[in-house]
Structures are given as C-alpha cells and as structure tokens.
Scaffold this active site. Sequence first.
Site, PDB file in Angstrom:
ATOM      1  N   GLU A  11      32.552  19.497  37.197  1.00 53.31           N
ATOM      2  CA  GLU A  11      33.432  18.855  38.173  1.00 53.31           C
ATOM      3  C   GLU A  11      32.749  18.756  39.530  1.00 53.31           C
ATOM      4  OE1 GLU A  11      34.213  21.336  36.122  1.00 53.31           O
ATOM      5  OE2 GLU A  11      36.323  21.284  35.510  1.00 53.31           O
ATOM      6  N   HIS A  71      65.252  26.154  46.229  1.00 52.46           N
ATOM      7  CA  HIS A  71      65.931  24.915  45.847  1.00 52.46           C
ATOM      8  C   HIS A  71      65.272  24.282  44.635  1.00 52.46           C
ATOM      9  CE1 HIS A  71      68.373  25.025  49.502  1.00 52.46           C
ATOM     10  NE2 HIS A  71      67.297  25.624  50.006  1.00 52.46           N
ATOM     11  N   LYS A 102      28.616  28.523  42.707  1.00 50.09           N
ATOM     12  CA  LYS A 102      27.767  29.677  42.414  1.00 50.09           C
ATOM     13  C   LYS A 102      26.652  29.268  41.456  1.00 50.09           C
ATOM     14  CE  LYS A 102      27.978  34.330  40.507  1.00 50.09           C
ATOM     15  NZ  LYS A 102      28.808  35.445  40.040  1.00 50.09           N
ATOM     16  N   GLU A 129      42.405  34.869  35.480  1.00 46.86           N
ATOM     17  CA  GLU A 129      41.030  34.750  34.982  1.00 46.86           C
ATOM     18  C   GLU A 129      40.419  36.151  34.831  1.00 46.86           C
ATOM     19  OE1 GLU A 129      37.532  32.640  37.048  1.00 46.86           O
ATOM     20  OE2 GLU A 129      38.227  31.099  35.669  1.00 46.86           O
ATOM     21  N   LYS A 181      34.809  23.957  27.966  1.00 43.35           N
ATOM     22  CA  LYS A 181      33.687  23.275  28.647  1.00 43.35           C
ATOM     23  C   LYS A 181      32.763  22.638  27.617  1.00 43.35           C
ATOM     24  CE  LYS A 181      33.100  26.362  32.654  1.00 43.35           C
ATOM     25  NZ  LYS A 181      32.195  27.317  33.271  1.00 43.35           N
ATOM     26  N   GLY A 219      33.029  34.607  41.207  1.00 41.30           N
ATOM     27  CA  GLY A 219      33.601  33.394  41.802  1.00 41.30           C
ATOM     28  C   GLY A 219      34.928  33.640  42.483  1.00 41.30           C
ATOM     29  N   ARG A 220      35.840  34.349  41.816  1.00 40.38           N
ATOM     30  CA  ARG A 220      37.188  34.529  42.382  1.00 40.38           C
ATOM     31  C   ARG A 220      37.235  35.629  43.435  1.00 40.38           C
ATOM     32  NH1 ARG A 220      36.588  35.289  37.084  1.00 40.38           N
ATOM     33  NH2 ARG A 220      36.861  37.382  36.219  1.00 40.38           N
TER      34      ARG A 220
HETATM   35  O1  F6P Z   1      36.453  28.578  35.712  1.00 43.69           O
HETATM   36  C1  F6P Z   1      35.257  29.235  35.465  1.00 43.69           C
HETATM   37  C2  F6P Z   1      34.445  29.444  36.709  1.00 43.69           C
HETATM   38  O2  F6P Z   1      33.223  29.969  36.345  1.00 43.69           O
HETATM   39  C3  F6P Z   1      35.139  30.331  37.749  1.00 43.69           C
HETATM   40  O3  F6P Z   1      35.036  31.667  37.472  1.00 43.69           O
HETATM   41  C4  F6P Z   1      34.427  29.897  38.986  1.00 43.69           C
HETATM   42  O4  F6P Z   1      35.110  30.314  40.144  1.00 43.69           O
HETATM   43  C5  F6P Z   1      34.414  28.405  38.795  1.00 43.69           C
HETATM   44  O5  F6P Z   1      34.201  28.229  37.409  1.00 43.69           O
HETATM   45  C6  F6P Z   1      33.390  27.651  39.586  1.00 43.69           C
HETATM   46  O6  F6P Z   1      32.099  28.061  39.271  1.00 43.69           O
HETATM   47  P1  F6P Z   1      30.868  27.674  40.177  1.00 43.69           P
HETATM   48  O7  F6P Z   1      31.072  28.291  41.523  1.00 43.69           O
HETATM   49  O8  F6P Z   1      29.661  28.196  39.469  1.00 43.69           O
HETATM   50  O9  F6P Z   1      30.829  26.166  40.305  1.00 43.69           O
END
Ligand code: F6P
Length: 534
Positions: free
Chosen positions: A217, A388, A211, A357, A499, A271-272
Amino acid sequence: MREQQPAPLIDSPAAVALAKHAQAARQWRLRELFEQDASRATQFTLEAAGLCLDFSKNHLTSETVKLLAEFAEARGVETLREAMFRGERINRSEQRAALHTALRLPASATLTVDGEDLVSEVQRELARALAFAERVRQGDWTGFNGKKITDVVNVGIGGSDLGPMMTCAALRAYAHPDLRFHFLSNVDGHAIVATLAKLDPATTLFIISSKSFTTQETMLNAHAARRWFLNHADEKYLAQHFVAVSTNTAAVEAFGISRDNMFPFRDWVGGRFSIWSSIGLSLMIAIGKDHFGNFLSGGHAMDEHFCQAPLNANMPVMLALIAFWYRDYFETSSQLIAPYHEDLRHFPAYLQQLEMESNGKRVTRDGQPVSMKTSPVIWGSAGTNNQHAYFQMLHQGSDLIPVDFIVALKPMHDLLDQHRALLANCFAQAEALMNGVQDASLPPHREFPGNCPSNMLLMNQLSPATLGALIALYEHKTFVLGVLWDINSFDQWGVELGKTLALRILSELDGSETTPTHDSSTDALIKRARDAIK
Ligand code: F6P
C-alpha cells in the site's frame, strides 16, 4: 522422547482460584458493591504519570484484586517486564527485542544492549529528526520555488500511519498554525486522488514512512505521489519534497531518497509501538521539539510507574487484569474505547492495531494452543456521538461490553458550557450503565438491566505529556495481557497469508495469469473484476 508440556494455563492454581471466585462475582450487582463499601471509589482509584484511573465500577472487590495480582505474579509479569526493559529478545519468533521504551528514556539514562549504548544512538537520531522538523516549522526547508512548506503528507499504513495520524489529531491544539497534515494509508486510489487534489506540489512535503519499505500500500501510494510530483517539477527537486522514515536503507535509496533525507530507526521498534521513533516525524513537525520532548517524558513517566508500582496498584497491570477478568471469566468478546474528547477520535483505531495485532493470537510462545480466550474485539469512537449510535446496545442489548471512558477535565477551548455538557454525558453514561433502572411499573422495553462495568480514565488536560502517558499505559496493558496469556505480543504472522494471496490475485487481475486456480467463488470474482476493468 517428546518433552512434557506444562499444564494448560486454565488449569494453573491461580487460574483455578480465579475461576472459583468468578462464580460468586458473576452474581454481584455493582450498585450493591457501592452500597456495601463507602470507600470503594477511593480504594479503586490509581494515579500515575498525570492520569487517574477510577476502576471502581467493575465487578471486583479487594479479594478479586488480590487474586488477579497473584495470577499476574504467577504468570511472571515482573520477570518478563524486566526482560523487556533490559532489551532481551522477548519477540522470539522474530528474534528481536521490544525496546520502544528506550526511545523515551531521558538523555541522562544508560541502556547497553549487546555492548551497544542505545541511549546515545536514540538521542542522536532523535536530535536529527527534530532538527529537520524545526527547519520545516521555521520555513527554512523550502519547496522547489523557494516557498515554505504548507502541507505535510505522511504516507504509511498500520503503525506507520495510525500513530502519526492519531497523535497529530490529538495534539492539534499544540500544532504549528500554518501547517496542514494529511495521512495517506489505504491502497484505494480514491484516497490519494482526493488528497492530491488539495495540494500544491511546490509547498508539499511527503514523508514516506515504512519500517520495511516494502509494504504494498505504502509503496504504491509513494510511487503515485512521486509521479504526481514529477508531473509538476523537475526530478532534481525530489529531495526537497520526499523524505523517508525506515529501517531499510537500500530500499529507500532505490526509491530515490538519499540517506541524508532518511530518518532511520531500529528493528527492535515494532510497527505499532513506533510513534516514539522517527515514525513520529510528522508529529515532531506539527508540535516541535519541546512538546515532542514532553510527549516522550509522559511515556517515560508511565514506564517508571509500570516498573516500580506493586502489581495491585499498577495502572497498566490493573487495566490488563480487568480486561483479562472479563474476557476469560465473564465471556465478554469486545471492549469499547470511548474517548470523550474529539481530538482523541482516532484513539480507538490506534488501540485496535495495538491490542488486536499484538494479542490476536492462538498459540503460546512455545507453540502450544492457548487454553483461554485471547484478545477481545477493540472498538469505539468519540463521545457523545457514540451515544446516538450504538450505546443503545450497551444499555439494553444481550452482550456485556466493558467500557473504557477517557476524558480530560479541562478543555483546550473556552466553551465551558459545552465542556460541562461533555463531562456530564460521560459520567452519566458510566453511572447509567452501572445502575440501570429496574422498576416493576415500567414496561420491559423501558427497563435497563445495568451492571455494565466501566473504567474511567481522567487527565487534567490533553497535553503532549498526558497523551504520551496514555499511549504508554495501553502499550503496557497490551504487553501484560500477552504475558497473562503466554503469547508473543510483538509479532504479527497473521497478516502474511492475505498479503501473499493478494499478490497472486493481483497477477490474475492484471491478466498475466488466467488459469482458474481458486475456489469457484474467488475465480468468478476475479473474472468479473478483470472483465470490468480491462
Ligand atoms: O499489518 C502488518 C504490518 O506489518 C504492521 O505491523 C505494520 O505497522 C504495518 O504492516 C506497516 O508496516 P511497514 O511500516 O513496514 O510499512
């Protein structure tokens, strides 16, 4: 003069009535509730959008349901629900609407927010993403040597990973037979190295899903994938192998992906909650236009139920109220999600982000401390493996852990003997947890206290439509819980500190910043790591 604060939630009349009722409810035996009322299972079963929820194995009576529904009404669940669907900026801390429900509106619907016709825009972007997905599925979108794409890699994390990964696994039976899907999320280089080793650059498509298009990452993985690709092919072929899903056009272009290969969505999609948007591109490629349409329709059918059903017969509302009941009146600290369906094995992880979250917060929307306990720990994995591993603790441990069992009555295969065994195990666990075994002739270690509550969520078959309904069900459950606790379920400020600190420590690991500035433990860890990898 300071504004007078409203009385804490815990002291509200509806909460006080619940607390009084809970004193009695904590003494009930589930087994006896069934003995007292032969109609209990029928009375506490709801049907909506292809899902059936049997919530009879819970510590509740019709009086409890009435009090819980009154609490929900007093908290303004209906008013906030309408505000959300109308596109009001209910995510106050970020001044944004939460309009994921607009993504699953039928094309014939209308929704105008701030003078903008959102349905037309959503449908336009959906059609564009689906058309691209069809080209990949048909083999019209080819790699640099003219061969069809065989492998699709979604690079993203959090909501930009869990939704695509969970749904692609869940709808595996509906997926294109010749396409393989991979999900790269962790910044841990072991993940990308292992994935790239399996891939042919000439037939691999990377979808960079973010987003913000700034997430550390995702950006590191995207750049590593790009470097790997450029080791095998000329830069002019990049456009055939890298597309982006984002709200940040400038960052996508700076990465080297043109607008033509970008599938945008709006900032009012959290995002979620984003699997319904172009973040679902890998799912669109996997299952195609018609099935993706059914997935959206399933979500929309649950939206309609959520908007129309009375609170005491409303599936997401009841699921939320039951969760609230245990968290705040039975002091439970976790909620187990147990899908008895191998293809739903990632669903607990998906719900971890969705619920924790969203509702792992400690202040109200007005910044006051919440006077009740908020999100429990959400955890779980697919049955029967779970039996199990950790079910011992559910049966004989010292914590009360409510369970959501999720099961499809019909399988997607023809091994009916195995499917009957799966169903038998699922129903047996719910029964055993509820009834236990108390027998004076047994030694204590053979006794089961029972009285452990569970919900049973049934669907006829796991299909795009029922999966859509299931996700929307938990989205609305999460939203309702947020309203009950008066918290903003749509922001996530709690992820920021880690972060920021990670960036600072990164500069110290690089060696560019060497003065010890942390506590002695963190400084020593940084030094050890720096010495090990220099
Ligand atoms: O973990 C924080 C967060 O902002 C989530 O809410 C989101 O889904 C994720 O990081 C990834 O964010 P982006 O889509 O901006 O890379």
